[in-house]
Design a protein around this motif. Sequence first.
Motif, short mmCIF file in Angstrom:
data_model
loop_
_atom_site.label_atom_id
_atom_site.label_comp_id
_atom_site.label_asym_id
_atom_site.label_seq_id
_atom_site.Cartn_x
_atom_site.Cartn_y
_atom_site.Cartn_z
N GLU A 30 0.84 -1.19 0.00
CA GLU A 30 0.00 0.00 0.00
C GLU A 30 0.88 1.24 0.00
OE1 GLU A 30 -2.89 -0.17 3.15
OE2 GLU A 30 -4.05 -1.66 2.05
N TRP A 31 0.39 2.29 -0.67
CA TRP A 31 1.12 3.54 -0.81
C TRP A 31 0.18 4.71 -0.55
CZ3 TRP A 31 6.31 3.54 -2.11
CH2 TRP A 31 6.82 2.35 -2.59
N SER A 32 0.74 5.86 -0.25
CA SER A 32 -0.03 7.09 -0.16
C SER A 32 -0.03 7.73 -1.54
CB SER A 32 0.59 8.04 0.87
OG SER A 32 -0.14 9.24 0.91
N VAL A 33 -1.21 7.86 -2.12
CA VAL A 33 -1.35 8.44 -3.45
C VAL A 33 -1.88 9.86 -3.31
CG1 VAL A 33 -2.45 8.23 -5.72
CG2 VAL A 33 -1.79 6.16 -4.45
N ASP A 34 -1.19 10.81 -3.92
CA ASP A 34 -1.62 12.20 -3.94
C ASP A 34 -2.53 12.43 -5.14
OD1 ASP A 34 0.11 12.75 -1.80
OD2 ASP A 34 1.74 13.36 -3.12
N TYR A 35 -3.69 13.01 -4.89
CA TYR A 35 -4.61 13.38 -5.96
C TYR A 35 -4.73 14.90 -5.99
CZ TYR A 35 -6.02 8.51 -6.17
OH TYR A 35 -6.02 7.14 -6.31
N ASN A 36 -4.68 15.48 -7.18
CA ASN A 36 -4.76 16.93 -7.35
C ASN A 36 -6.06 17.31 -8.03
OD1 ASN A 36 -2.11 17.09 -6.35
ND2 ASN A 36 -1.28 16.76 -8.40
N VAL A 37 -6.72 18.31 -7.46
CA VAL A 37 -7.98 18.81 -8.03
C VAL A 37 -7.74 20.24 -8.51
CG1 VAL A 37 -10.44 19.18 -7.66
CG2 VAL A 37 -9.23 17.40 -6.35
N ASP A 38 -7.86 20.45 -9.80
CA ASP A 38 -7.70 21.77 -10.41
C ASP A 38 -9.06 22.46 -10.48
OD1 ASP A 38 -4.89 21.39 -11.05
OD2 ASP A 38 -5.60 19.98 -12.57
N PHE A 39 -9.06 23.77 -10.23
CA PHE A 39 -10.30 24.55 -10.28
C PHE A 39 -10.15 25.68 -11.29
CE2 PHE A 39 -10.65 22.42 -6.24
CZ PHE A 39 -11.99 22.12 -6.16
N GLU A 40 -11.26 25.99 -11.99
CA GLU A 40 -11.26 27.05 -13.00
C GLU A 40 -10.97 28.41 -12.37
OE1 GLU A 40 -15.08 26.81 -14.84
OE2 GLU A 40 -14.57 24.98 -15.94
N SER A 41 -11.43 28.61 -11.14
CA SER A 41 -11.17 29.89 -10.47
C SER A 41 -10.68 29.62 -9.05
CB SER A 41 -12.43 30.76 -10.45
OG SER A 41 -13.47 30.13 -9.73
N TRP A 42 -9.93 30.58 -8.55
CA TRP A 42 -9.33 30.42 -7.22
C TRP A 42 -9.79 31.56 -6.33
CZ3 TRP A 42 -6.86 26.18 -5.66
CH2 TRP A 42 -6.26 26.22 -4.40
N PRO A 43 -10.09 31.32 -5.10
CA PRO A 43 -10.04 30.03 -4.40
C PRO A 43 -11.28 29.19 -4.70
CG PRO A 43 -10.75 31.72 -2.87
CD PRO A 43 -10.46 32.42 -4.19
N PRO A 44 -11.18 27.88 -4.46
CA PRO A 44 -12.34 27.01 -4.67
C PRO A 44 -13.46 27.39 -3.69
CG PRO A 44 -10.33 25.72 -4.37
CD PRO A 44 -10.00 27.14 -4.03
N ALA A 45 -14.67 27.08 -4.06
CA ALA A 45 -15.82 27.34 -3.20
C ALA A 45 -15.69 26.55 -1.90
CB ALA A 45 -17.11 26.92 -3.92
N ASP A 46 -16.10 27.17 -0.81
CA ASP A 46 -16.06 26.49 0.50
C ASP A 46 -16.83 25.18 0.47
OD1 ASP A 46 -14.48 28.45 1.68
OD2 ASP A 46 -16.20 29.57 2.47
#
Length: 110
Positions: A30-46
């Motif tokens: 087992e490993w720790s996998v990093d997932y990245n979420v890109d957003f069209e505008s910053w900052p993302p909505a709460d």
Amino acid sequence: MGEFVADWPDDADGGVFHRLASAGFDFSREWSVDYNVDFESWPPADEALDILRSEYGELTLFPPDADGEGYVQFQIVGPVTYERVTSVQRHVSSEMQPFGGVCESWGVFH
């Protein structure tokens, strides 16, 4: 351990799996996998961040800088399989779509 053989699709994620296998990655643990979420505008909505936190726990926010757009990162510990990685990406992208978010990149340090 015998030779590891896999038939991953010829896509971006499959390419990562081929590179990992070529580098001798141990798919049996087992490993720790990093997932990245890109957003069209910053900052993302709460609300988007609340959804991610409720499902994946701690988040790290990387605001936009001179090197690129901002993104949100979370980790999942478990087996690293094509099906698991792409399933997480599809699920997160579907949930984040109303907020202008997409999960198309991931990584694992080995």
